[in-house]
Design a protein around this motif. Structure first.
Motif: not given
Ligand code: C2E
Ligand code: MG
Ligand code: MG
Ligand code: MG
Length: 281
Positions: A62-63, A180, A240, A259
Motif C-alpha cells: 500500500t502507498r 511474513d 538485491e 529489488f
Molecule cells: P513487508 O510485508 O515485509 O513488505 C516488504 C517490504 O520490503 C516492502 O516495503 C517492499 O517494498 C520492501 N522490499 C522489497 N524488496 C526489497 C529489497 O530488495 N530491498 C529492500 N531494501 N526492500 C525491499 P514497503 O512497501 O515500504 O512496506 C513496508 C511494510 O509495511 C510491509 O513489510 C508491511 O509490513 C507493511 N505494509 C505495506 N502494505 C501493507 C498493507 O497493505 N497492509 C498491511 N497490514 N501492512 C502493509
C-alpha cells in the motif's frame, strides 16, 4: 532513563513526545479522509521462481500519497492505522482491490491463470469478527479462486491474538497463509506447530548478508530445511543482488522477491511481466 529511577517516579516529559503524539493524531485524521480516495493505491511486487525466472505471484503493497506531505511510507502509516483502528476499513479496501485486480489480470492474460496475490493483513483485522466472511465474500464477488489469494501475517500479529481458529478457517476456504518477516520475532518455531501456515517468508535481514555472513547463511539454511521438511513453500524477501539470488537458489530456495527482480510496481507495469515470461535469473 525513567525506568532506572525505579517505581513511583514519573518519566520526565519531553516536548518532542507530545509533538510526536499530535503529529500521529493529525496523520490519523488525514488517513481517515484519504481512505477510498485516489491518495491510497496499491503497488504490486513480483514474486519470482528463482529457477525459471517467471513471476508466480505478486505482493500488494500500500502507498499513501498525501496531497501536501507527498508519499508517506507504510512503515509510518500502517502502525497509525492499526493503533487508531482505521486498519479495519483500510484493510477491507486493500483486500477487495487486490482481489479485484488479480481477477482482472486472470481474465486478461493466460499467464496469470495461476498468479497468486499476497495481501498483508494486520493482527487487528484478523481479530475483527466477520473477517473470514469478508474474505469469502470478496472471493465470491471478484471470482478469484481462493488458491490465488495468500494472506500474509506477521508472527507478532499471530502471537498477540487468539487467531489460530481464524487462520484455520481461512485455510479451509483454500486461501494460502504466509508468515511474513519469518525469523524476526520470538517463538517463531512454536507457531509452526499451532498455525496452519503454507508459506514462510525469510526476512530480508537474513538475505542481506547471506553470501558473506556465516550466521545469516546458517539461518537461511535452517529455514529452508525446515520448510522442506514441513512441506511449506519458502520465499526469500529483499533479494538485491545476483549473488544473493544464486546463493539462495543453491540453498534450495525456489521463490524470491526483491529489488533485483522488480520494485513494487504500478498496475500497468506488472502487465509487462506477463508478456515476458523467459528467464530473468
Ligand atoms: P513487508 O510485508 O515485509 O513488505 C516488504 C517490504 O520490503 C516492502 O516495503 C517492499 O517494498 C520492501 N522490499 C522489497 N524488496 C526489497 C529489497 O530488495 N530491498 C529492500 N531494501 N526492500 C525491499 P514497503 O512497501 O515500504 O512496506 C513496508 C511494510 O509495511 C510491509 O513489510 C508491511 O509490513 C507493511 N505494509 C505495506 N502494505 C501493507 C498493507 O497493505 N497492509 C498491511 N497490514 N501492512 C502493509
Ligand atoms: Mg508482506
Ligand atoms: Mg515481508
Ligand atoms: Mg518485511
Amino acid at each position: 532513563a525513567a525506568k532506572d529511577r525505579g517505581k513511583g517516579t514519573f518519566r520526565r516529559y519531553h516536548p518532542e513526545m507530545g509533538e510526536q503524539l499530535v503529529e500521529r493524531a493529525h496523520l490519523g485524521a488525514e488517513l481517515e479522509k484519504a481512505i477510498g480516495t485516489d491518495q491510497i493505491r496499491l503497488l504490486y511486487q513480483p514474486i519470482v521462481d528463482l529457477v525459471t525466472g517467471r513471476m508466480t505471484g505478486v505482493e500488494a503493497l500500500t502507498r499513501w500519497h498525501h496531497p501536501e506531505r507527498g508519499p508517506v511510507s507504510p512503515a509510518e502509516f500502517i502502525p497509525i492505522a492499526e493503533y487508531t483502528g482505521l486498519i479495519v476499513p483500510l484493510g477491507r479496501w486493500i483486500l477487495a482491490e487486490a482481489c479485484r485486480q488479480a481477477a482482472a489480470w486472470r481474465d486478461a492474460f493466460d499467464e496469470a491463470a495461476d498468479l497468486v496475490v499476497n495481501v498483508n493483513v494486520a493482527g487487528r483485522q484478523l481479530m475483527e469478527p466477520g473477517f473470514v466472511d469478508e474474505v469469502a465474500g470478496v472471493l465470491r464477488r471478484t471470482g478469484l479462486p481462493a488458491r490465488q489469494l495468500t494472506v500474509e501475517v506477521t508472527e507478532t500479529a499471530v502471537l498477540r491474538g487468539e487467531v489460530t481458529d481464524v487462520l484455520q478457517r481461512l485455510r479451509d476456504l483454500g486461501v494460502g497463509l504466509a508468515l511474513d518477516d519469518f525469523g524476526t520475532a520470538a517463538s517463531s518455531l512454536g507457531l509452526l506447530l499451532t498455525c496452519p501456515v503454507s508459506v514462510l517468508k525469510l526476512d530480508r535481514s537474513f538475505v542481506e548478508g547471506v553470501t558473506t555472513a556465516d550466521r545469516q547463511s546458517a539461518v537461511a539454511t535452517a529455514v529452508i530445511q525446515m520448510a522442506a521438511a514441513l512441506k511449506l513453500r519458502a520465499v526469500a524477501e529483499g533479494i538485491e543482488t545476483v549473488e544473493q539470488a544464486s546463493y539462495l537458489r543453491r540453498l534450495g530456495y525456489r521463490y524470491g522477491q526483491g529489488f533485483l527482480f522488480a520494485r513494487p510496481l504500478p498496475v500497468d507495469e506488472v502487465a509487462g511481466w506477463f508478456r515476458e515470461t523467459e528467464a530473468r535469473v
